[in-house]
Design a protein around this motif. Structure first.
Motif, short mmCIF file in Angstrom:
data_model
loop_
_atom_site.label_atom_id
_atom_site.label_comp_id
_atom_site.label_asym_id
_atom_site.label_seq_id
_atom_site.Cartn_x
_atom_site.Cartn_y
_atom_site.Cartn_z
N GLN A 208 0.65 -1.44 -0.21
CA GLN A 208 -0.02 0.01 0.12
C GLN A 208 1.21 1.11 0.22
O GLN A 208 0.15 1.94 -0.84
CB GLN A 208 -0.95 -0.15 1.19
CG GLN A 208 -1.89 -1.12 0.94
CD GLN A 208 -2.92 -1.13 2.64
OE1 GLN A 208 -3.54 -0.03 2.69
NE2 GLN A 208 -2.37 -2.08 3.14
N LYS A 209 1.83 1.40 0.66
CA LYS A 209 3.07 2.61 0.57
C LYS A 209 3.37 2.82 -0.77
O LYS A 209 3.52 3.62 -0.95
CB LYS A 209 3.91 1.35 1.79
CG LYS A 209 4.81 3.36 2.05
CD LYS A 209 6.20 2.89 2.82
CE LYS A 209 5.83 2.14 4.29
NZ LYS A 209 6.35 2.01 5.41
N GLY A 244 -5.10 6.43 -4.76
CA GLY A 244 -3.38 7.05 -3.95
C GLY A 244 -3.37 7.50 -2.55
O GLY A 244 -3.04 7.40 -2.35
N SER A 245 -5.06 8.65 -2.40
CA SER A 245 -5.08 9.75 -1.25
C SER A 245 -5.48 8.20 -0.26
O SER A 245 -5.54 8.03 1.07
CB SER A 245 -6.22 10.24 -1.28
OG SER A 245 -5.31 11.21 -1.98
N TYR A 246 -6.45 7.38 -0.55
CA TYR A 246 -6.58 6.13 -0.28
C TYR A 246 -6.28 4.96 0.67
O TYR A 246 -5.35 5.01 1.89
CB TYR A 246 -8.00 5.41 -0.85
CG TYR A 246 -8.87 3.96 -0.96
CD1 TYR A 246 -9.42 3.33 0.54
CD2 TYR A 246 -7.72 2.83 -0.57
CE1 TYR A 246 -9.49 2.10 1.31
CE2 TYR A 246 -8.36 2.02 -0.44
CZ TYR A 246 -8.41 1.69 0.31
OH TYR A 246 -9.02 0.17 0.62
N PHE A 247 -5.19 4.65 0.02
CA PHE A 247 -3.78 3.62 0.15
C PHE A 247 -2.99 4.18 1.83
O PHE A 247 -2.16 3.99 2.30
CB PHE A 247 -2.61 3.34 -1.06
CG PHE A 247 -3.34 2.66 -2.14
CD1 PHE A 247 -3.96 0.99 -1.14
CD2 PHE A 247 -3.33 2.82 -2.89
CE1 PHE A 247 -4.86 0.48 -1.62
CE2 PHE A 247 -4.42 1.34 -3.91
CZ PHE A 247 -4.67 0.59 -3.53
N VAL A 251 -2.70 3.93 4.90
CA VAL A 251 -0.54 3.72 6.05
C VAL A 251 -0.91 4.66 7.51
O VAL A 251 -0.05 3.50 8.10
CB VAL A 251 0.73 3.87 4.81
CG1 VAL A 251 1.65 4.16 5.26
CG2 VAL A 251 0.41 3.15 3.19
N LEU A 252 -0.81 5.45 7.18
CA LEU A 252 -0.98 6.47 8.05
C LEU A 252 -1.93 6.10 9.28
O LEU A 252 -1.57 6.47 10.23
CB LEU A 252 -1.69 7.64 7.79
CG LEU A 252 -1.26 8.26 6.61
CD1 LEU A 252 -1.72 9.73 6.56
CD2 LEU A 252 0.73 9.02 7.48
N VAL A 256 0.54 5.79 12.09
CA VAL A 256 0.64 6.76 12.99
C VAL A 256 0.75 6.50 14.46
O VAL A 256 1.29 6.49 15.27
CB VAL A 256 -0.12 8.00 13.12
CG1 VAL A 256 -0.42 8.56 13.90
CG2 VAL A 256 0.22 8.38 11.80
N PRO A 257 -0.33 5.52 14.77
CA PRO A 257 -0.10 5.22 15.93
C PRO A 257 0.50 4.56 16.80
O PRO A 257 1.25 4.06 17.97
CB PRO A 257 -2.04 3.82 15.86
CG PRO A 257 -2.38 5.03 14.73
CD PRO A 257 -1.48 4.98 14.10
#
Length: 458
Positions: A208-209, A244-247, A251-252, A256-257
């Motif tokens: 996904q990245k 692109g925004s979806y993937f 990933v974030l 992030v967590p």
């Protein structure tokens, strides 16, 4: 009796569903103001040639208004789906009490009619009061002198009312059909089931990245290096930006967590673990909606800036002779941008309210465990803030590349004021999103804490 029940439901839900009423009123105001654009222009000081040209432009604007109807049709359908999902247990109780499905459908139709009539009246009133501001926009885009005039267009109001009634009727029919087709057990069942994490593994995350980097690089690179292809293939490019925004969001939602948990002292302070887990709980199912909101906001900003900037360019230099024929398109871009902004803000707010309704049992548990009211409200504010901030930040990143393209075109057209338009559009967008965010926080926090207090009493 049924009418009294419907009116009571609308009166009780006026606070909880204030986002819904506000969105409908904004939609009516925008649609009315767009339809009244020609009347705004004709009320100004125009030459005979300008008056004839702008009277003909009204037909072009009428055609563009159809697409605004389509936008608000989808928006109203989404809003009604949120309301039905939130109230399905209420409908189930009606059926258990012996109220037949036909009568439940009648109650729902009366509620839709009352809410629609109130929103229509408020929207038309807003359009009438704000007519000097909308006429200022029209005067600027079409390049005529402006003077403040409060104007009410009866023809535009009738057209707006007919369009809104038709859209509301379709939405109400779909809502009635939804209630009539649902079995009682489904209406009474709790819908806040935690989702499964299906693509959170290491290999899937790396894929996904890479996909996000490639798709976004394709969009941004085409925008900067091949602007002609970007403009010609703007719709396919928009879908590439969407995925692109979806993937990237997925990933974030994992990375992030992980970074937060690495800082143990900060992570275990207060309700941070609970807040993070609640955000993670629906990250997968909400990623596509958040990506769509991001692209919608970016399109809103770019269309608004392009509409204003191109209107200036078309009135200058060699383009001045054919400007009258193209100015309605620039004007439509401004209103399409406003429509996209309202749609994105409303969808964001309704999405956060739906999540808040699903999270009510968790907040009741916190109340039973003795967690203070202030900490619960802070958790709710943090979740809603993240829900608004994520698509907004990504939309601004998209807009950096879109603004570069628009800026290059305005330089070629020798048009001035690009930075003023870009700054004004960003400021207005952030202001409207801020209003929706604060309103959503107020409604959701009140609902969650109210439900949790009831839980602690029991």
């Amino acid at each position: 009796m049924l009418i009294k029940l419907a009116l009571g439901n609308v009166r009780r839900s006026a606070h909880d569903f204030s986002v819904y009423f506000l969105t409908l009123a904004f939609a009516v105001c925008l649609l009315y103001s767009f339809l009244a654009s020609t009347d705004y222009l004709l009320a100004l000081e125009l030459s005979p040639d300008q008056r004839a040209a702008y009277a003909q432009a009204g037909g072009v604007l009428q055609a563009f208004a159809v697409f605004i109807d389509v936008i608000f049709c989808f928006l109203l359908g989404y809003a009604n789906a949120f309301l039905l999902r939130r109230r399905k247990r209420e409908f189930g109780i009606y059926l258990m009490l012996g109220i037949g499905r036909l009568r439940v459908a009648l109650v729902l139709m009366v509620e839709c009619a009352v809410a629609g009539a109130a929103s229509l009246a408020c929207g038309l009133a807003m359009g009438w009061v704000l007519s000097p501001a909308f006429s200022l926009v029209a005067a600027f885009v079409f390049g005529v002198s402006w003077r403040p005039v409060i104007l009410f267009s009866a023809s535009a109001a009738v057209q707006c009312a007919c369009s809104f009634v038709a859209i509301s009727a379709v939405a109400a029919a779909a809502a009635v059909r939804w209630v009539s087709k649902r079995p009682l057990v489904e209406l009474m069942r709790f819908s806040g089931v935690p989702e499964r994490r299906s693509l959170g593994g290491g290999m899937a995350l790396r894929v996904q990245k890479v996909a996000a980097a490639m798709l976004l690089a394709l969009v941004w690179g085409t925008c900067l290096l091949s602007p002609g292809y970007f403009i010609v293939f703007i719709i396919p490019t928009g879908f590439v930006a969407l995925f692109g925004s979806y993937f990237l969001i997925r990933v974030l939602a994992v990375r992030v967590p992980e970074r937060l948990r690495a800082h143990t002292e900060r992570y275990w302070a207060g309700l941070t673990p609970f807040t993070v887990r609640q955000l993670e709980a629906r990250a997968e199912t909400g990623a596509m909606a958040m990506a769509a909101e991001c692209v919608l906001l970016a399109a809103s900003l770019c269309m608004t800036v392009a509409g204003f900037a191109f209107s200036v360019g078309m009135r200058m230099g060699e383009l001045v002779e054919g400007a009258e024929a193209l100015l309605p398109i620039a004007y439509a871009c401004v209103f399409y941008g406003a429509a996209f902004l309202i749609a994105a803000a409303a969808v964001l707010a309704l999405q956060q309210l739906a999540r808040a309704a699903d999270d009510a049992p968790a907040y009741r548990t916190l109340a039973v465990l003795g967690v203070s009211l202030g900490m619960r409200r802070a958790s709710a504010r943090a979740q809603i803030g993240v829900g608004f901030a994520m698509p907004t930040v990504l939309a601004l990143i998209h807009c950096l590349f879109g603004f570069v393209l628009i800026g290059m075109i305005t330089i070629m057209m020798e048009a001035d004021g690009f930075f003023l338009f870009a700054g004004g559009a960003v400021g207005l967008t952030l202001g409207i999103l801020g209003v929706y965010c604060l309103l959503t926080v107020r409604v959701a926090s009140a609902a969650l804490t109210r439900h949790s207090e009831h839980g602690s009493v029991r």
